[in-house]
Design a protein around this motif. Structure first.
Motif, PDB file in Angstrom:
ATOM      1  N   ARG A  85      69.487 -11.279  84.109  1.00  0.00           N
ATOM      2  CA  ARG A  85      69.426 -11.833  83.145  1.00  0.00           C
ATOM      3  C   ARG A  85      70.631 -11.708  82.350  1.00  0.00           C
ATOM      4  O   ARG A  85      70.605 -13.295  81.837  1.00  0.00           O
ATOM      5  CB  ARG A  85      68.329 -11.103  81.919  1.00  0.00           C
ATOM      6  CG  ARG A  85      66.830 -11.055  82.664  1.00  0.00           C
ATOM      7  CD  ARG A  85      66.027 -10.205  81.620  1.00  0.00           C
ATOM      8  NE  ARG A  85      64.999 -10.012  82.450  1.00  0.00           N
ATOM      9  CZ  ARG A  85      63.391  -8.874  82.551  1.00  0.00           C
ATOM     10  NH1 ARG A  85      63.969  -7.911  81.998  1.00  0.00           N
ATOM     11  NH2 ARG A  85      62.784  -9.095  82.474  1.00  0.00           N
ATOM     12  N   PHE A  88      72.648 -15.547  83.656  1.00  0.00           N
ATOM     13  CA  PHE A  88      72.022 -16.187  83.028  1.00  0.00           C
ATOM     14  C   PHE A  88      72.141 -16.598  81.660  1.00  0.00           C
ATOM     15  O   PHE A  88      72.339 -17.632  81.200  1.00  0.00           O
ATOM     16  CB  PHE A  88      70.031 -16.033  82.714  1.00  0.00           C
ATOM     17  CG  PHE A  88      69.197 -16.766  81.815  1.00  0.00           C
ATOM     18  CD1 PHE A  88      69.020 -18.839  82.623  1.00  0.00           C
ATOM     19  CD2 PHE A  88      68.891 -16.692  80.666  1.00  0.00           C
ATOM     20  CE1 PHE A  88      68.532 -19.624  81.674  1.00  0.00           C
ATOM     21  CE2 PHE A  88      68.069 -17.795  79.768  1.00  0.00           C
ATOM     22  CZ  PHE A  88      68.117 -18.659  80.127  1.00  0.00           C
ATOM     23  N   ILE A 192      64.847 -15.923  81.548  1.00  0.00           N
ATOM     24  CA  ILE A 192      65.759 -17.410  82.302  1.00  0.00           C
ATOM     25  C   ILE A 192      64.603 -18.375  82.881  1.00  0.00           C
ATOM     26  O   ILE A 192      64.942 -19.356  82.830  1.00  0.00           O
ATOM     27  CB  ILE A 192      66.197 -16.269  83.951  1.00  0.00           C
ATOM     28  CG1 ILE A 192      64.781 -15.954  85.041  1.00  0.00           C
ATOM     29  CG2 ILE A 192      66.685 -15.137  84.047  1.00  0.00           C
ATOM     30  CD1 ILE A 192      64.749 -16.171  86.145  1.00  0.00           C
TER      31      ILE A 192
END
Length: 202
Positions: A85, A88, A192
């Motif tokens: 995460r 991302f 994401i």
């Protein structure tokens, strides 16, 4: 057109176990929090009382409690921060297509745990154009003042903002100001997948 993305932290980036704190307090023979302590929780999240005062309130209410038991129970909600995460977000930050803001109901004890246990937290924080924690700005969601604070501080138009939060009450409050929202469901949705889930906005 969305120009600014405003993210919550808990259950958006870091995984939470929201029932864990109550379980831990139960194990410490604290079956239920009093109205007074629940009020202290809100004050603490807004940064209106110190960590020492907060922990002291619990130890005064339940004299058998020790400081370490309070801290362990309080932090039990925090589980882990999947690095994918962060990656991302890092990519999103590097692309510079959107202003990125974090807006979280987070207190000092919790953020101290995160700093100690998430090795990439500092780099994560640097991905944002602004990073707002409730205890530092003395506002908390879902009070509309916190959203107005962000809009005014950055001269943002509500209809050009997307706010992402796992709590319906928080996204509902933001929506009343004309902000686009995504009430993310952490058991079946992931940040994401933002541009798939909200492709109608981008």
């Amino acid at each position: 057109m969305i120009k600014t993305i405003i993210f919550d932290f808990g259950d958006v980036f870091i995984n939470l176990d929201k029932a864990a704190t109550s379980r831990e307090f139960n194990n410490c023979r604290v079956p239920e929090l009093t109205t007074g302590l629940l009020d202290k929780n809100l004050q603490y999240e807004k940064g209106l009382i110190s960590s020492e005062e907060f922990v002291g309130a619990y130890c005064s209410e339940f004299e058998h409690l020790e400081k370490e038991q309070v801290l362990k129970s309080w932090n039990a909600i925090l589980v882990d921060f999947p690095k994918y995460r962060y990656e991302f977000l890092k990519k999103l930050s590097e692309e510079k297509d959107y202003k990125l803001i974090l807006l979280s109901n987070t207190n000092e004890i919790h953020i101290d745990w995160v700093k100690e246990n998430v090795p990439f937290f500092e780099d994560f924080q640097k991905c944002f154009d602004a990073f707002y924690l409730s205890h530092e700005i003395n506002f908390r969601k879902p009070d509309t003042e916190i959203y107005k604070f962000v809009l005014e501080k950055h001269q943002l138009k509500p209809d050009e903002c997307l706010f992402i939060d796992d709590t319906k009450e928080n996204t509902n409050a933001a929506a009343t100001l004309g902000i686009h929202t995504w009430n993310i469901e952490p058991t079946r949705e992931d940040i994401i997948d933002l541009f798939i889930a909200k492709q109608d906005l981008f």
